[in-house]
Design an enzyme around this catalytic site. Sequence first.
Site, PDB file in Angstrom:
ATOM      1  N   ARG A   1      35.503  32.744 -60.407  1.00  0.00           N
ATOM      2  CA  ARG A   1      33.413  32.668 -60.378  1.00  0.00           C
ATOM      3  C   ARG A   1      33.251  31.436 -59.325  1.00  0.00           C
ATOM      4  O   ARG A   1      32.085  31.356 -59.189  1.00  0.00           O
ATOM      5  CB  ARG A   1      33.344  33.094 -61.797  1.00  0.00           C
ATOM      6  CG  ARG A   1      33.297  34.543 -62.126  1.00  0.00           C
ATOM      7  CD  ARG A   1      32.018  34.626 -62.660  1.00  0.00           C
ATOM      8  NE  ARG A   1      32.041  35.661 -63.907  1.00  0.00           N
ATOM      9  CZ  ARG A   1      32.941  35.418 -65.106  1.00  0.00           C
ATOM     10  NH1 ARG A   1      33.237  34.802 -65.556  1.00  0.00           N
ATOM     11  NH2 ARG A   1      32.854  37.027 -65.680  1.00  0.00           N
TER      12      ARG A   1
ATOM     13  N   LYS B   1      30.364  31.207 -44.157  1.00  0.00           N
ATOM     14  CA  LYS B   1      30.633  32.482 -44.026  1.00  0.00           C
ATOM     15  C   LYS B   1      32.224  32.413 -44.490  1.00  0.00           C
ATOM     16  O   LYS B   1      33.208  31.821 -44.074  1.00  0.00           O
ATOM     17  CB  LYS B   1      30.460  32.949 -43.063  1.00  0.00           C
ATOM     18  CG  LYS B   1      29.055  33.535 -42.796  1.00  0.00           C
ATOM     19  CD  LYS B   1      29.119  34.264 -41.649  1.00  0.00           C
ATOM     20  CE  LYS B   1      27.632  34.735 -41.431  1.00  0.00           C
ATOM     21  NZ  LYS B   1      27.452  35.537 -40.138  1.00  0.00           N
TER      22      LYS B   1
ATOM     23  N   GLU C   1      32.741  29.372 -27.903  1.00  0.00           N
ATOM     24  CA  GLU C   1      31.342  28.952 -29.195  1.00  0.00           C
ATOM     25  C   GLU C   1      30.287  28.242 -29.438  1.00  0.00           C
ATOM     26  O   GLU C   1      29.186  28.082 -29.464  1.00  0.00           O
ATOM     27  CB  GLU C   1      32.006  29.428 -30.146  1.00  0.00           C
ATOM     28  CG  GLU C   1      32.568  30.216 -31.294  1.00  0.00           C
ATOM     29  CD  GLU C   1      32.035  31.529 -31.314  1.00  0.00           C
ATOM     30  OE1 GLU C   1      30.743  31.503 -31.611  1.00  0.00           O
ATOM     31  OE2 GLU C   1      32.688  32.696 -31.612  1.00  0.00           O
TER      32      GLU C   1
ATOM     33  N   LYS D   1      24.644  24.792 -35.109  1.00  0.00           N
ATOM     34  CA  LYS D   1      24.296  25.793 -36.212  1.00  0.00           C
ATOM     35  C   LYS D   1      24.201  25.073 -37.497  1.00  0.00           C
ATOM     36  O   LYS D   1      23.383  25.763 -37.831  1.00  0.00           O
ATOM     37  CB  LYS D   1      26.544  25.552 -36.420  1.00  0.00           C
ATOM     38  CG  LYS D   1      26.200  26.742 -37.312  1.00  0.00           C
ATOM     39  CD  LYS D   1      28.027  27.172 -36.804  1.00  0.00           C
ATOM     40  CE  LYS D   1      28.271  28.541 -38.423  1.00  0.00           C
ATOM     41  NZ  LYS D   1      29.391  29.390 -39.057  1.00  0.00           N
TER      42      LYS D   1
ATOM     43  N   GLU E   1      22.023  34.549 -43.571  1.00  0.00           N
ATOM     44  CA  GLU E   1      21.540  35.592 -41.897  1.00  0.00           C
ATOM     45  C   GLU E   1      21.017  36.742 -42.905  1.00  0.00           C
ATOM     46  O   GLU E   1      20.894  37.766 -42.397  1.00  0.00           O
ATOM     47  CB  GLU E   1      23.170  36.236 -41.705  1.00  0.00           C
ATOM     48  CG  GLU E   1      23.232  37.264 -40.419  1.00  0.00           C
ATOM     49  CD  GLU E   1      24.106  37.075 -40.180  1.00  0.00           C
ATOM     50  OE1 GLU E   1      25.029  36.711 -40.067  1.00  0.00           O
ATOM     51  OE2 GLU E   1      24.673  38.167 -39.283  1.00  0.00           O
TER      52      GLU E   1
ATOM     53  N   ARG F   1      19.658  33.578 -37.937  1.00  0.00           N
ATOM     54  CA  ARG F   1      21.511  33.538 -37.998  1.00  0.00           C
ATOM     55  C   ARG F   1      22.145  34.134 -37.557  1.00  0.00           C
ATOM     56  O   ARG F   1      23.358  34.016 -36.689  1.00  0.00           O
ATOM     57  CB  ARG F   1      22.342  33.096 -39.256  1.00  0.00           C
ATOM     58  CG  ARG F   1      23.401  32.322 -39.650  1.00  0.00           C
ATOM     59  CD  ARG F   1      24.063  32.191 -40.655  1.00  0.00           C
ATOM     60  NE  ARG F   1      25.208  32.385 -40.261  1.00  0.00           N
ATOM     61  CZ  ARG F   1      26.317  31.001 -41.599  1.00  0.00           C
ATOM     62  NH1 ARG F   1      25.618  30.792 -42.724  1.00  0.00           N
ATOM     63  NH2 ARG F   1      27.012  30.858 -41.084  1.00  0.00           N
TER      64      ARG F   1
ATOM     65  N   HIS G   1      39.915  35.776 -29.359  1.00  0.00           N
ATOM     66  CA  HIS G   1      38.103  35.212 -30.172  1.00  0.00           C
ATOM     67  C   HIS G   1      37.198  34.897 -28.659  1.00  0.00           C
ATOM     68  O   HIS G   1      36.091  35.729 -28.924  1.00  0.00           O
ATOM     69  CB  HIS G   1      37.569  34.501 -31.668  1.00  0.00           C
ATOM     70  CG  HIS G   1      36.320  35.227 -31.930  1.00  0.00           C
ATOM     71  ND1 HIS G   1      35.846  36.153 -32.020  1.00  0.00           N
ATOM     72  CD2 HIS G   1      35.587  34.309 -31.795  1.00  0.00           C
ATOM     73  CE1 HIS G   1      35.158  35.828 -32.812  1.00  0.00           C
ATOM     74  NE2 HIS G   1      34.654  34.800 -32.511  1.00  0.00           N
TER      75      HIS G   1
HETATM   76  N1  GLY Z   1      30.437  32.863 -37.315  1.00  0.00           N
HETATM   77  C1  GLY Z   1      28.727  33.054 -37.498  1.00  0.00           C
HETATM   78  C2  GLY Z   1      27.872  32.453 -38.309  1.00  0.00           C
HETATM   79  O1  GLY Z   1      28.451  31.302 -39.073  1.00  0.00           O
HETATM   80  O2  GLY Z   1      27.178  32.797 -38.757  1.00  0.00           O
END
Ligand code: GLY
Length: 338
Positions: free
Chosen positions: A113, A135, A177, A213, A223, A227, A249
């Site tokens: 967990r 993420k 990016e 970021k 998100e 985000r 990518h």
């Molecule tokens: N790669 C997009 C994010 O981390 O939200």
Amino acid sequence: MIIPVRLKDRSYPIVLERGALLCAREWMDLDRKALVVTDEGVPKSYAEAIANQCKAPLCFTVPQGEGSKSLDTLRLLLTAMLEHDFSRKDCVVAVGGGVVSDLSGFAASCYMRGIDFYTVPTTVLAAVDASVGGKTAVNLCGVKNVVGAFRQPKAVLIDPDTFLTLPRRQVANGLSEAVKMALTSDRDLFSRFETRDPFTDLDEIVARSVRIKRGVVEQDETERNLRRVLNFGHTIGHGIESAGKGRYHGECVAIGMLPMCSEPVKNRLVPVLEKLGLPTRCDLDPAAGYAFLQHDKKAAQGSVSIVRVEEVGSFVLETVPVESLRARIESVTGREEA
Ligand code: GLY
């Protein structure tokens, strides 16, 4: 340089320093069992540098490429931890690019967990995006990142010396990016891309991108809204990526950003992409790109969330019918008239 991510009890430092790889113990608790995950494309010495600082390392190397973001590989990692009696107090360290970070982070998020994990991104792409923000995911049935979790790392260790071994195309892949973040959120950073050689300005570009970021993640960790700005260029970009053809990518994101920009922004973006050696269109059948969007799991009830840039350094978030993207896809795909 330390860039703190402030998320209450999930806060952590992003360490950005040359030579940081050799000082991992300053930032990570490695006096316990540690599953050190890397892939076959990452120089062995990077994972070894981390493993040598661990009290009880267990090294695991997965094949290079998106194929490793699978339930099969996840199962191998979880089984390795179980067979070596990892407890809830042990940890996972991801040393490599986005695939390693997404896969290992997800393994850490579900083993017992959830156990601690650290990321050591060794590509520009992972440093500016995948390794920061929590993420984690694997792919399923060809759908990217459909099985995953939000789980923040305990620390992110970026050693720009690891970028020295990357081929130029791989660096450009990550810089795409960073261009994305500059276009939506940092006018000055975009000007830097225009006026300097980005390949020799990596430390500053990475630092600024990570700060952007960090700021987004602090405001919208899971998100719900803001985000989504980090998906700029990804809607059409994913359609192009799903068609395969060996594009990286960041190359797909580069192409995917263009149709989402106003004409004046596009006129500034094209020279920057060309300077980086990134593509500005592809010969994909536009119908294939459109079909992908229609079947994309995110395109619920025929709508899709997009990000547009009308002016450098700002953005508009919108939900639009998939149908309305047809012309935008056509503007960057298909064969160009001779
Ligand atoms: N790669 C997009 C994010 O981390 O939200």
